[in-house]
Design a protein around this motif. Structure first.
Motif, PDB file in Angstrom:
ATOM      1  N   VAL A 176      46.786 -63.367  14.164  1.00  0.00           N
ATOM      2  CA  VAL A 176      46.269 -64.668  13.728  1.00  0.00           C
ATOM      3  C   VAL A 176      45.008 -65.013  14.517  1.00  0.00           C
ATOM      4  O   VAL A 176      44.023 -65.503  13.962  1.00  0.00           O
ATOM      5  N   SER A 177      45.024 -64.716  15.797  1.00  0.00           N
ATOM      6  CA  SER A 177      43.848 -64.959  16.631  1.00  0.00           C
ATOM      7  C   SER A 177      42.670 -64.103  16.165  1.00  0.00           C
ATOM      8  O   SER A 177      41.530 -64.577  16.117  1.00  0.00           O
ATOM      9  N   ALA A 178      42.939 -62.859  15.797  1.00  0.00           N
ATOM     10  CA  ALA A 178      41.881 -61.982  15.299  1.00  0.00           C
ATOM     11  C   ALA A 178      41.300 -62.508  13.991  1.00  0.00           C
ATOM     12  O   ALA A 178      40.083 -62.426  13.765  1.00  0.00           O
ATOM     13  N   GLN A 179      42.153 -63.066  13.131  1.00  0.00           N
ATOM     14  CA  GLN A 179      41.656 -63.654  11.887  1.00  0.00           C
ATOM     15  C   GLN A 179      40.749 -64.842  12.177  1.00  0.00           C
ATOM     16  O   GLN A 179      39.714 -65.019  11.528  1.00  0.00           O
ATOM     17  N   SER A 212      37.616 -67.564   6.113  1.00  0.00           N
ATOM     18  CA  SER A 212      38.134 -68.871   6.538  1.00  0.00           C
ATOM     19  C   SER A 212      39.502 -69.151   5.934  1.00  0.00           C
ATOM     20  O   SER A 212      40.409 -69.639   6.616  1.00  0.00           O
ATOM     21  N   GLU A 213      39.677 -68.844   4.663  1.00  0.00           N
ATOM     22  CA  GLU A 213      40.956 -69.064   4.011  1.00  0.00           C
ATOM     23  C   GLU A 213      42.043 -68.151   4.576  1.00  0.00           C
ATOM     24  O   GLU A 213      43.189 -68.574   4.735  1.00  0.00           O
ATOM     25  N   GLN A 214      41.691 -66.911   4.883  1.00  0.00           N
ATOM     26  CA  GLN A 214      42.666 -66.000   5.490  1.00  0.00           C
ATOM     27  C   GLN A 214      43.119 -66.532   6.841  1.00  0.00           C
ATOM     28  O   GLN A 214      44.313 -66.510   7.151  1.00  0.00           O
ATOM     29  N   ALA A 215      42.171 -67.021   7.628  1.00  0.00           N
ATOM     30  CA  ALA A 215      42.518 -67.574   8.942  1.00  0.00           C
ATOM     31  C   ALA A 215      43.380 -68.822   8.792  1.00  0.00           C
ATOM     32  O   ALA A 215      44.361 -69.007   9.518  1.00  0.00           O
ATOM     33  N   THR A 234      38.622 -53.926   8.673  1.00  0.00           N
ATOM     34  CA  THR A 234      39.110 -54.668   9.834  1.00  0.00           C
ATOM     35  C   THR A 234      40.141 -55.691   9.394  1.00  0.00           C
ATOM     36  O   THR A 234      41.165 -55.868  10.052  1.00  0.00           O
ATOM     37  N   LEU A 235      39.898 -56.358   8.272  1.00  0.00           N
ATOM     38  CA  LEU A 235      40.836 -57.345   7.768  1.00  0.00           C
ATOM     39  C   LEU A 235      42.153 -56.687   7.377  1.00  0.00           C
ATOM     40  O   LEU A 235      43.222 -57.218   7.656  1.00  0.00           O
ATOM     41  N   ASN A 236      42.085 -55.538   6.738  1.00  0.00           N
ATOM     42  CA  ASN A 236      43.308 -54.832   6.348  1.00  0.00           C
ATOM     43  C   ASN A 236      44.104 -54.406   7.566  1.00  0.00           C
ATOM     44  O   ASN A 236      45.330 -54.435   7.560  1.00  0.00           O
ATOM     45  N   THR A 237      43.421 -54.003   8.632  1.00  0.00           N
ATOM     46  CA  THR A 237      44.103 -53.597   9.855  1.00  0.00           C
ATOM     47  C   THR A 237      44.834 -54.773  10.471  1.00  0.00           C
ATOM     48  O   THR A 237      45.975 -54.663  10.896  1.00  0.00           O
ATOM     49  N   VAL A 238      44.170 -55.931  10.510  1.00  0.00           N
ATOM     50  CA  VAL A 238      44.791 -57.129  11.067  1.00  0.00           C
ATOM     51  C   VAL A 238      46.006 -57.520  10.248  1.00  0.00           C
ATOM     52  O   VAL A 238      47.067 -57.828  10.790  1.00  0.00           O
ATOM     53  N   GLN A 239      45.888 -57.492   8.923  1.00  0.00           N
ATOM     54  CA  GLN A 239      47.001 -57.863   8.072  1.00  0.00           C
ATOM     55  C   GLN A 239      48.169 -56.892   8.234  1.00  0.00           C
ATOM     56  O   GLN A 239      49.323 -57.309   8.252  1.00  0.00           O
ATOM     57  N   SER A 240      47.892 -55.618   8.371  1.00  0.00           N
ATOM     58  CA  SER A 240      48.986 -54.658   8.522  1.00  0.00           C
ATOM     59  C   SER A 240      49.670 -54.808   9.871  1.00  0.00           C
ATOM     60  O   SER A 240      50.857 -54.559   9.996  1.00  0.00           O
ATOM     61  N   GLN A 251      38.976 -65.339  14.931  1.00  0.00           N
ATOM     62  CA  GLN A 251      37.731 -64.810  15.482  1.00  0.00           C
ATOM     63  C   GLN A 251      36.858 -64.224  14.377  1.00  0.00           C
ATOM     64  O   GLN A 251      35.636 -64.378  14.398  1.00  0.00           O
ATOM     65  N   ASN A 252      37.483 -63.561  13.403  1.00  0.00           N
ATOM     66  CA  ASN A 252      36.743 -63.007  12.276  1.00  0.00           C
ATOM     67  C   ASN A 252      36.074 -64.122  11.474  1.00  0.00           C
ATOM     68  O   ASN A 252      34.923 -63.985  11.057  1.00  0.00           O
ATOM     69  N   ALA A 253      36.771 -65.223  11.273  1.00  0.00           N
ATOM     70  CA  ALA A 253      36.190 -66.355  10.541  1.00  0.00           C
ATOM     71  C   ALA A 253      34.987 -66.919  11.292  1.00  0.00           C
ATOM     72  O   ALA A 253      33.955 -67.240  10.679  1.00  0.00           O
ATOM     73  N   HIS A 254      35.096 -67.024  12.612  1.00  0.00           N
ATOM     74  CA  HIS A 254      33.961 -67.521  13.410  1.00  0.00           C
ATOM     75  C   HIS A 254      32.778 -66.549  13.351  1.00  0.00           C
ATOM     76  O   HIS A 254      31.624 -66.977  13.217  1.00  0.00           O
ATOM     77  N   THR A 255      33.085 -65.265  13.410  1.00  0.00           N
ATOM     78  CA  THR A 255      32.025 -64.260  13.345  1.00  0.00           C
ATOM     79  C   THR A 255      31.331 -64.295  11.992  1.00  0.00           C
ATOM     80  O   THR A 255      30.098 -64.228  11.921  1.00  0.00           O
ATOM     81  N   MET A 256      32.115 -64.410  10.936  1.00  0.00           N
ATOM     82  CA  MET A 256      31.531 -64.481   9.596  1.00  0.00           C
ATOM     83  C   MET A 256      30.666 -65.724   9.441  1.00  0.00           C
ATOM     84  O   MET A 256      29.605 -65.678   8.815  1.00  0.00           O
ATOM     85  N   ASN A 257      31.112 -66.836  10.015  1.00  0.00           N
ATOM     86  CA  ASN A 257      30.332 -68.068   9.960  1.00  0.00           C
ATOM     87  C   ASN A 257      28.997 -67.875  10.676  1.00  0.00           C
ATOM     88  O   ASN A 257      27.944 -68.295  10.167  1.00  0.00           O
TER      89      ASN A 257
END
Length: 104
Positions: A47-50, A75-78, A6-12, A52-58
């Motif tokens: 950026v918004s997806a990153q 968190s650092e990626q976001a 999912t992270l790779n998809t967001v970055q691409s 949301q991912n940080a919040h989900t991971m938390n």
């Protein structure tokens, strides 16, 4: 647990180049503006997806489902994505102000 793909998809999606519908044929300024607007919207969505991912991971960390290192990476990626977006905004504003100062 969040899938690393999912992270790779967001970055691409953030780094995807602008593509026109008809290669080799010049587009109108209106088409290019629309394409640039779509590019910016996709970047902001990434950026918004990153974030949301940080919040989900938390939340997953609080439940004990993920390791603290995964939370810190998300968190650092976001944070880096937000900093990049902020710097791009600053450069666009500076460019606009420079154009407005030009004398014809």
């Amino acid at each position: 647990m969040i899938n690393p793909m999912t992270l790779n998809t967001v970055q691409s999606q953030i780094l995807k180049p602008i593509q026109t519908n008809t290669p080799g044929i010049s587009s109108t300024p209106a088409d290019l503006t629309k394409t640039f607007g779509d590019f910016l919207q996709n970047a902001l969505d990434g950026v918004s997806a990153q974030e949301q991912n940080a919040h989900t991971m938390n939340d997953q960390y609080l439940l004990g489902n993920v390791d603290v290192s995964q939370v810190m990476i998300a968190s650092e990626q976001a944070e880096l994505g937000l900093q990049l977006t902020s710097q791009i905004r600053n450069k666009v504003i500076e460019a606009y102000q420079e154009i407005m100062r030009m004398q014809l």
